[in-house]
Design an enzyme around this catalytic site. Sequence first.
Site, PDB file in Angstrom:
ATOM      1  N   GLU A  81      39.492 -57.797 -27.617  1.00  0.00           N
ATOM      2  CA  GLU A  81      38.329 -57.667 -28.508  1.00  0.00           C
ATOM      3  C   GLU A  81      37.585 -56.363 -28.227  1.00  0.00           C
ATOM      4  OE1 GLU A  81      38.037 -59.458 -30.966  1.00  0.00           O
ATOM      5  OE2 GLU A  81      39.186 -61.264 -30.487  1.00  0.00           O
ATOM      6  N   CYS A 144      33.040 -67.701 -28.362  1.00  0.00           N
ATOM      7  CA  CYS A 144      33.695 -66.604 -27.655  1.00  0.00           C
ATOM      8  C   CYS A 144      32.884 -65.323 -27.824  1.00  0.00           C
ATOM      9  CB  CYS A 144      35.126 -66.427 -28.160  1.00  0.00           C
ATOM     10  SG  CYS A 144      36.177 -67.815 -27.676  1.00  0.00           S
ATOM     11  N   HIS A 165      41.223 -62.764 -26.610  1.00  0.00           N
ATOM     12  CA  HIS A 165      41.573 -64.013 -27.300  1.00  0.00           C
ATOM     13  C   HIS A 165      43.072 -64.264 -27.137  1.00  0.00           C
ATOM     14  CE1 HIS A 165      37.932 -64.715 -30.009  1.00  0.00           C
ATOM     15  NE2 HIS A 165      38.272 -65.914 -29.581  1.00  0.00           N
TER      16      HIS A 165
END
Length: 205
Positions: A81, A144, A165
């Site tokens: 991410e 998250c 992730h």
Amino acid sequence: MLEGMRIIVTGFGPFGGMSHNPSATVLPLLPKRIADLEIHTAILPVETTRVQDALSELYAEKPRAVLHLGLAETRTALSLERVALNVLDFERPDNAGERREDVPVVPGAPLALSSRLPLRAILNAWRARAIPAQLSSSAGTFLCNQTMYLSLSQLPSDCPTGFIHLPPDETLGTQLGRPFVPLKLQAEALALALGLLGSDTHAPV
Ligand code: PCA
């Protein structure tokens, strides 16, 4: 224990009616040490009101680096991410039945914060080993993303911090009828990433 001598790696427990969460089941498969750093793992609750307290306990250990993991059940590759958004917005309730709409994670704080992991170095290392991997420009607006935003806003800027992730593993992929990456390969990928946390942390933007 000396301060700053450990890397903290977190996963989440099951949510959304799924039987398990690979981000938690992968934790025991990770190395116990990387060079002189101890790896400390923890499982975070999938509850928007409890995540801050759980994180504060971990921050008290003054980690040298923090890597958060979570499941993205619709993805087919490990996803690094790039950013966390200062937004909470989820219709699917968390494990305590809470929903949020258009709420900031931290009121008055910037809209987005960049990962402090060496994303490109990790991506290249994974691709060199044919590990399914990608950069992702959205960690969503659920737990998250909340976790990533809180850690980036609260940990010191020289503490490599970020979020990966994970796709379904073989157990979940079979249950959901979705593509998967075997848990053992996910663990190998994460061990590689942990070994690179000290590299240049400039995030691609
Ligand atoms: N994935 C969810 C929350 C917990 C998890 O493992 C998310 O992507 O926000």
